[in-house]
Each structure stands twice: as C-alpha cells, then as structure tokens.
Design an enzyme around this catalytic site. Structure first.
Site, PDB file in Angstrom:
ATOM      1  N   HIS A  55       0.862  -1.342  -0.230  1.00 31.99           N
ATOM      2  CA  HIS A  55       0.004   0.501  -0.147  1.00 31.99           C
ATOM      3  C   HIS A  55       0.440   0.990   0.176  1.00 31.99           C
ATOM      4  O   HIS A  55       2.208   1.212   0.302  1.00 31.99           O
ATOM      5  CB  HIS A  55      -0.682  -0.129   1.269  1.00 31.99           C
ATOM      6  CG  HIS A  55      -0.549   0.141   2.609  1.00 31.99           C
ATOM      7  ND1 HIS A  55      -0.372   1.241   3.397  1.00 31.99           N
ATOM      8  CD2 HIS A  55       0.135  -0.356   3.630  1.00 31.99           C
ATOM      9  CE1 HIS A  55       0.355   1.127   4.348  1.00 31.99           C
ATOM     10  NE2 HIS A  55       0.286  -0.586   4.348  1.00 31.99           N
ATOM     11  N   ASP A  60       5.772   2.224   6.732  1.00 29.73           N
ATOM     12  CA  ASP A  60       4.644   1.442   6.168  1.00 29.73           C
ATOM     13  C   ASP A  60       3.999   2.462   5.876  1.00 29.73           C
ATOM     14  O   ASP A  60       2.698   3.072   5.926  1.00 29.73           O
ATOM     15  CB  ASP A  60       4.178   1.575   7.789  1.00 29.73           C
ATOM     16  CG  ASP A  60       2.745   0.878   7.764  1.00 29.73           C
ATOM     17  OD1 ASP A  60       2.805  -0.378   6.798  1.00 29.73           O
ATOM     18  OD2 ASP A  60       2.041   1.080   8.870  1.00 29.73           O
ATOM     19  N   GLU A 111      -5.027   1.851   2.640  1.00 26.30           N
ATOM     20  CA  GLU A 111      -5.062   0.904   3.678  1.00 26.30           C
ATOM     21  C   GLU A 111      -5.535   1.552   4.877  1.00 26.30           C
ATOM     22  O   GLU A 111      -5.933   0.702   6.081  1.00 26.30           O
ATOM     23  CB  GLU A 111      -3.640   0.154   3.406  1.00 26.30           C
ATOM     24  CG  GLU A 111      -3.434  -1.217   3.656  1.00 26.30           C
ATOM     25  CD  GLU A 111      -2.798  -1.464   5.638  1.00 26.30           C
ATOM     26  OE1 GLU A 111      -2.977  -2.465   6.096  1.00 26.30           O
ATOM     27  OE2 GLU A 111      -2.613  -0.160   5.611  1.00 26.30           O
ATOM     28  N   GLU A 112      -4.358   2.672   5.598  1.00 25.82           N
ATOM     29  CA  GLU A 112      -4.440   2.559   6.463  1.00 25.82           C
ATOM     30  C   GLU A 112      -5.727   3.643   7.109  1.00 25.82           C
ATOM     31  O   GLU A 112      -5.961   3.596   9.056  1.00 25.82           O
ATOM     32  CB  GLU A 112      -3.262   3.797   6.877  1.00 25.82           C
ATOM     33  CG  GLU A 112      -1.760   3.800   6.830  1.00 25.82           C
ATOM     34  CD  GLU A 112      -1.235   2.753   7.954  1.00 25.82           C
ATOM     35  OE1 GLU A 112      -1.444   2.209   8.822  1.00 25.82           O
ATOM     36  OE2 GLU A 112      -0.203   1.788   7.309  1.00 25.82           O
ATOM     37  N   GLU A 119       4.704  -6.142   2.813  1.00 25.27           N
ATOM     38  CA  GLU A 119       4.076  -4.632   4.371  1.00 25.27           C
ATOM     39  C   GLU A 119       5.616  -4.881   4.982  1.00 25.27           C
ATOM     40  O   GLU A 119       6.501  -5.269   5.193  1.00 25.27           O
ATOM     41  CB  GLU A 119       3.418  -5.677   5.414  1.00 25.27           C
ATOM     42  CG  GLU A 119       1.292  -5.110   5.078  1.00 25.27           C
ATOM     43  CD  GLU A 119       1.124  -3.381   5.151  1.00 25.27           C
ATOM     44  OE1 GLU A 119       2.864  -2.972   5.420  1.00 25.27           O
ATOM     45  OE2 GLU A 119       0.529  -3.291   5.265  1.00 25.27           O
ATOM     46  N   HIS A 142       4.283   3.817  12.794  1.00 19.72           N
ATOM     47  CA  HIS A 142       3.227   4.446  12.320  1.00 19.72           C
ATOM     48  C   HIS A 142       3.908   6.247  13.509  1.00 19.72           C
ATOM     49  O   HIS A 142       3.281   6.176  13.872  1.00 19.72           O
ATOM     50  CB  HIS A 142       2.462   4.713  13.087  1.00 19.72           C
ATOM     51  CG  HIS A 142       1.160   3.711  12.346  1.00 19.72           C
ATOM     52  ND1 HIS A 142      -0.077   3.590  11.900  1.00 19.72           N
ATOM     53  CD2 HIS A 142       1.681   2.394  11.238  1.00 19.72           C
ATOM     54  CE1 HIS A 142      -0.726   2.449  11.360  1.00 19.72           C
ATOM     55  NE2 HIS A 142       0.732   1.608  10.741  1.00 19.72           N
TER      56      HIS A 142
END
Length: 339
Positions: free
Chosen positions: A60, A166, A196-197, A219, A307
């Site tokens: 993603h 990510d 995606e998030e 991922e 994140h």
C-alpha cells in the site's frame, strides 16, 4: 532501492498521488500493462510463462497522517488523525500542508496539571505555522487539507531511519523486484493500493477487478524489540529476516500458503522469522472477505516505532524480503497450492 525517495514523499490516505506518479515513472516499460483504477490503485501486469492462474502481489502507498479540521482565530490549525497515530508522540513534531511546514504544539509540561501523565487529546493539539490570525492562515491552509510528517531519511550501520516505511518499504520492494527482471511463473499483478490505513479500502476494489487465484501482501510490521519491552513480548526482531504472518486481526493465513512461504525461504537459504503477535491487520484480510474470497499470505519487513515520523528498519531484512518475493513469483508454487 527507492526507499529514501518514497519515504520522504507526502502520501496520507486519500492523497497518494505523488507516490503513485513516482512509482509509475519507475515501472512503466517493465510491465505488460499499467493503469490506475477509479479509486487510485496503481495496477501493473507482468505476464508469466503460464496464464491459467493469476497471482496478486501488493503493497500500500498510503501513510498515516492528519487532516485540517479547523482554523482558529489566532491562526493555529486544528487537525484530526487519519489512520492509527499515537497522540503521545506528536508534540513538537514537524508536519507539512502542501509545501508549508509547521510544528505541532501542546501546553508546556510545567503548565500541565492532572494531564501530565495522560496522552494529549487531539482536540487540544494545534499546528503552529507562524500565522497571527485566521485570515492570514486561510490564505495558505484550508479545512480538508492533508497533513503529513516531515522527516529526514538516514542510513547508517545497516539500518535506515525515516517516515512512512509502512508501507513505502513494501512499495520499494515491489519496484526492485520488477527492476530485477523477474520472470513470473504465472501472470502476476503488482499492485500499489490506496487507503489501507483507513480500513483497507483500495484492496477491495482490486480484488473485484482482477479476480486473482491468490495474493501476497508485502508489508512493514511492528518490531517488538524496543528498549522497554522484555523479549517474550517481541512481535519481531530487527535483523532476523522478513516476518511471515500466520494469523493477524481478522484473518488466519491458509496453512498451505503459510507453509509454502516458509518452505520457500528455507529452500533458498533466506533468513526469516514468524510474526509472534497477532495485533494489526493488512490488505490480506480484505482480500479474503471480498468477491469470492482470495487466499493471501503476508510477508513483512520489521520496523521499530511504526506509525511515527522516525521508524527504523534493518536493510538486510529489506533485501531478504525482496529475495523471498522474487522467488515466490518466479517459482509459482504459492499459486499451485490453492485448490
């Protein structure tokens, strides 16, 4: 490897355009078909030696971030999170709206009372761009503008530090595999998904269009080897190779797919590890629940402080993830075990 370039680009969920354009510029000419769908997913087909089955390999493009929700009278900017962001990491961090940079502000520690040991609420955080009034701020910032972290990319001692690993690490892996001259056993779609998030949005659209036989999700996952955690609580460990998932939130990896990934790594002397905690989800869960259900495996590069504006990965883990993906695509066994 394009991790540096991809990491430093803004690309919050729903605003992946710059990332998509960069990826397109690198892979056009390397694939047999390339297009962007209505939701913004970038889909690249690399034809295989056999077209009777289809493999989907995806990563993603989006990252966690924020969106402007209000402009205050004094010119400071209120915002809301997009994706899972821990508010405790935010005070003092540099962010940007378009090309404008600001600092996330919060009440100084010596003026805090009961809240000094509790996470700040988003409603009490503001971005300070240096404006003195709402009228001045509104010349540059609007409600609905995307806000992303600003971070340098650093490589040293076999590790990389930066934002948005990510899943820009996964995106970079897919580009590298295509640039390596990969020769797929079966028709293979290399897909770079959006949003995606925010609930695995883009991946549902992909499966409806392509109807693949099975999928591999590439991922970046949580590394648990943080200084404050005891080893029994680690999810993964930097330097031990790509993490193979057997179960995560909302989805159990089919045994035949999981075992094929493990056996492929062993047979090709590629170091790997199991992801030992089941928190978090990926596009694999959406693939399984959409259309007729597409079985999928998950292979991840471990990252500390995921994140956040400063994640850390081991570059050997990245390289071994790339090797494993390429072998899986070229051998095609992961497609053949799906009944």
């Amino acid at each position: 490897m394009y991790l540096k370039e991809l990491s430093m680009m803004p690309g919050v969920s729903g605003d992946e355009g710059k990332v998509r354009d960069f990826i397109r510029s690198k892979i056009e000419g390397l694939v047999d078909n390339l297009y962007t769908d209505v939701l913004g997913n970038l889909i690249a087909l690399k034809r295989g030696r056999d077209s009777s089955k289809k493999l989907l390999v995806s990563a993603h493009m989006d990252e966690v971030g924020f969106v402007v929700s209000k402009i205050e009278k004094d010119g400071k900017v209120a915002f809301l999170p997009i994706g899972g962001v821990d508010s405790r990491i935010l005070p003092g961090k540099v962010v940007q709206v378009k090309d404008l940079k600001g600092v996330i502000g919060y009440r100084p520690i010596h003026l805090q009372r009961d809240e000094e040991n509790t996470p700040p609420r988003f409603e009490n955080l503001r971005i300070d761009f240096g404006f003195s009034s709402a009228d001045e701020a509104k010349k540059y910032v609007s409600i609905g503008d995307y806000v992303s972290f600003v971070s340098d990319y650093i490589e040293k001692n076999g590790r990389a530090v930066g934002k948005a690993f990510d899943d820009r690490a996964g995106c970079s892996v897919l580009i590298d595999v295509l640039e390596s001259g990969v020769s797929p056993a079966y028709d293979t779609y290399f897909v770079f998904t959006v949003q995606e998030e925010t609930g695995l949005r883009g991946s549902a659209v992909v499966v409806e269009q392509l109807k693949p036989t099975c999928a591999i999700v590439v991922e970046t996952t949580t590394a648990g080897d943080n200084p404050e955690l005891e080893e029994r609580k680690w999810a993964t460990h930097l330097g031990d190779g790509p993490a193979i998932t057997f179960f995560h939130r909302g989805y159990v990896i089919p045994k035949e797919i999981f075992q094929t990934i493990v056996d492929t790594a062993k047979n090709n002397d590629i170091p790997f590890q199991m992801k030992r905690r089941t928190a978090g989800g990926t596009d694999a869960g959406r693939y399984a629940r959409t259309a007729y259900g597409v079985p999928a495996g998950v292979i991840s590069t471990p990252a500390r402080y995921i994140h956040s504006p400063n994640s850390i990965i081991d570059l050997n883990d990245y390289e071994n993830t790339k090797k494993l993906i390429k072998v899986l695509v070229e051998e095609g066994k992961i497609v053949e075990v799906v009944s």
